[in-house]
Design an enzyme around this catalytic site. Sequence first.
Site, PDB file in Angstrom:
ATOM      1  NE  ARG A 138      48.199  49.974  45.760  1.00  0.00           N
ATOM      2  CZ  ARG A 138      49.033  50.801  46.355  1.00  0.00           C
ATOM      3  NH1 ARG A 138      49.753  51.661  45.649  1.00  0.00           N
ATOM      4  NH2 ARG A 138      49.174  50.811  47.661  1.00  0.00           N
ATOM      5  CE1 TYR A 178      48.899  39.892  44.057  1.00  0.00           C
ATOM      6  CE2 TYR A 178      48.374  42.128  44.733  1.00  0.00           C
ATOM      7  CZ  TYR A 178      48.481  40.782  45.022  1.00  0.00           C
ATOM      8  OH  TYR A 178      48.157  40.329  46.269  1.00  0.00           O
ATOM      9  CE  LYS A 193      42.655  51.274  46.094  1.00  0.00           C
ATOM     10  NZ  LYS A 193      43.525  50.421  46.837  1.00  0.00           N
ATOM     11  CG  HIS A 213      42.622  54.543  49.698  1.00  0.00           C
ATOM     12  ND1 HIS A 213      43.901  54.361  50.191  1.00  0.00           N
ATOM     13  CD2 HIS A 213      42.165  53.299  49.408  1.00  0.00           C
ATOM     14  CE1 HIS A 213      44.189  53.062  50.197  1.00  0.00           C
ATOM     15  NE2 HIS A 213      43.160  52.401  49.734  1.00  0.00           N
ATOM     16  CB  SER A 238      47.705  50.413  50.956  1.00  0.00           C
ATOM     17  OG  SER A 238      47.235  51.252  49.915  1.00  0.00           O
ATOM     18  CB  CYS A 295      46.614  51.490  57.480  1.00  0.00           C
ATOM     19  SG  CYS A 295      48.371  51.640  57.102  1.00  0.00           S
ATOM     20  CG  ASP A 333      40.283  49.893  48.775  1.00  0.00           C
ATOM     21  OD1 ASP A 333      41.107  50.143  49.678  1.00  0.00           O
ATOM     22  OD2 ASP A 333      40.599  49.847  47.573  1.00  0.00           O
ATOM     23  NE  ARG A 335      45.939  43.417  49.053  1.00  0.00           N
ATOM     24  CZ  ARG A 335      45.580  44.578  49.577  1.00  0.00           C
ATOM     25  NH1 ARG A 335      44.314  44.871  49.719  1.00  0.00           N
ATOM     26  NH2 ARG A 335      46.492  45.445  49.983  1.00  0.00           N
TER      27      ARG A 335
END
Length: 579
Positions: free
Chosen positions: A69, A197, A206, A226, A248, A250, A275, A364
Amino acid sequence: MTTNQELKTWVAQVAQLTQPENMHWCSGSKVEYQELADQMITSGDFIELNKETHPGCYLHRSDPSDVARVEHLTYICTSSEDDAGPNNNWMDPGDARAKMEQNFSGCMQGRTLYVIPYCMGPIDSPLSRCGVEITDSPYVVVNMKLMTRMGDQALRRIEREGSFIKGLHSIGDLNPDRRFIMHFPEDLEIQSFGSGYGGNALLGKKCHALRIASYQARSEGWLAEHMLIVGIENPQGEIHYVAAAFPSACGKTNLAMLIPPANYKGWKVWTVGDDICWMRVGDDGRMWAINPEAGFFGVAPGTAENTNPNALAMLDHDAIFTNVGVTADNQPWWEGLDDRVPVTDWKGNPYDPEQGPAAHPNSRFTVHMSQCPSYSDQAEAPAGVPLSAIIFGGRRERLVPLVMESRSWNHGVLYGAAMASETTAANIDTVGVVRRDSMAMKPFCGYNFADYWAHWLTFSSASDKLPKIFHVNWFRKDQNDKFMWPGFGDNLRVLDWIIKRCAGEVDAVETAIGYLPQPGDLNLDGIDVPAATMEALLEVDREAWKAEISDIGKYLDSYGDRTPAALKAEQERVAAALS
Ligand code: GTP
Ligand code: SPV
Ligand code: MN
C-alpha cells in the site's frame, strides 16, 4: 449488462473516458476464473506453479515498485479538509477529480475493461453492502473472485437495492509518480490509478470495506474495523466470538486461525474473518459482527507448519501467490517456510541471499476462505456472530504488557485510540518505527480520527451487554532481541483468560492501566516461559507508563478541539492514577 440505469450510465461514461478495446461484465463463474488465469499464463502475468504439489496455484510478480500500500499517495477527498483530519492526506474533491480524469483519459486503450459487481458480506445479510469495481487488470478480477462474493449474484442484489459504491481502477503505466488512491466518501466513490497491488487495487477491501464504510458507519451508527473475528470453542462446546484489531502484518491472520496448544484438549478455534469486521449493536444489546470478505489476502513470510499450520494447509491448491520465491521444482517459497533453498527470487532473478530475501517481506497469498480447515460456517450467517470481547494490540518491544483489561467501555476506547505499533512492510515506507495507529485504522479511517473516537464513545450508553475491551502485546523483546512470549498457538492461553474474565470466572490484579492476570491465572502448562520473563510480561513500569500516558495526551491534543472531552478525561484519569 444490467437493468440498473445508474450503473449502465456510469460504465458507459468510464468507457468513453478510458477507451478500452473490449468490455467484459464479470459473471463470477469458475469458467470465467479459469479463462482469465489461462489468459494470464499466456501473457506472462501468471506463472503456473507445480501442478502435482500445488494444483490450481499461480505466481504473480508485480512491478518491483508496486509491492505494498502507498499511504503517502492515498487521499480522502471530502469538501472540508477538517473532515478528513490530520490522520489522512486530503485533496479538494474537484482538484482530485480533475487530476484523475487526466490519468484515466485513454488509459485502457488496447485493454479489456472488466466490470466487477461484488458484495461485501454474506449475499443475503442485511449488514452487507455492494459495490462495482471497474478495472483493466485481470489480476484484480481473479483476486476479487476469491476475496468477495462477486459476479451475477452481487449484480442481482445491486439491481434489487438500487445502490452500490463506485470504484474505478486502472493499473495505468504503473508509474509511481502518477499513482493515486482517491476516496470521495460524500459521493461513495473510489478512484485508484497506477498500482496493481492488494489494498491499492482490490477496491472492495481497504478502500470500500474500511475507508468508505467507516464513513458510512459513522452516520448510520455502526462500526467498520480492521479486525479479525475468531470463535473459541471450549471443551463444553460453548463458543465465544472475539474481534481483534492489530495493525497491518501484526498477527490478525495468525490469531484468526490458531491451533490450540497440546494441553488444550477439546478446544477448537473457528475462523470467521482475518482482516475486516463490520459490527453493530443488535436488538438484544449485544454487538454482532460480520466479515465482509470471502477470502484471505495474507502475509506469506513467517507462515509455517509450526506457526500457522491452518494457513499452510489451505495453500496447496487453488491459491494465488504474489511476490514469493520459487524452488527448483516450481513450488512457492518464502522466508520462514522451511529450510529448502529457493532458486528464484520474487523479482524472477536467480536467488542470491546477498541481494535480499527470496520473497518480498510483503509477499502475499490469496485464497478463498472455504479452504481454511478452521473456517466457520458462521462466516455465512446473515446476522453475524455475537462478540464477547474486543481486543486491541500492537507490535511493542517494550513497556506494553502481554494482556490487560479496560475498566469500562470508554477506557477501552482509550486503549484503542492510544494504540501504537512498529511500522511493517505492508506499506511502502520505513519499517520498524513506532507510531500511533488508533484501532489499527491509521491507514484506513475515512474521516477525522477525533470524530471516529467520538463515534466509538457513543456506544458506551448503547447497552449493558457490549463486549469487554482488552489490549494485548505478543511482541515484547528481551535484551537479546528475542521475543519473550512464544506467541502463535500459545496466544490461546491469553484468549482463555480473556474469555474467563468475560464470564466472570477469574479475578484480576487492579493497576493504574487496567486489570492484569493474577500470577498463576494464565495457563502455562506445557510451555517453558521462565518465571522472571512472565513477571516482566505482566509488570507495569510506573515511570515509563507516566511518560507513555503523557505522550498519549499529546497525541489526543494534536487533534485539537474535535478530540472528545470524555476521551481526554479518561487519559487524565489514568495519568492521575499513575502519579
Ligand atoms: P495484514 O494482512 O497486513 O492486515 O496483517 P495481519 O495482521 O493479518 O498479520 P499476520 O497474521 O499475517 O502476521 C504478520 C507477521 O507477524 C507474520 O510474519 C507472522 O509470522 C508474525 N506473527 C503473527 N503472530 C505472531 C505472534 O504471536 N508472535 C510473533 N512473534 N510473530 C507473530
Ligand atoms: C494490510 O496492509 O493491512 C493488508 C494488506 O491487509 S492490503 O490489502 O494491501 O491492505
Ligand atoms: Mn489488513
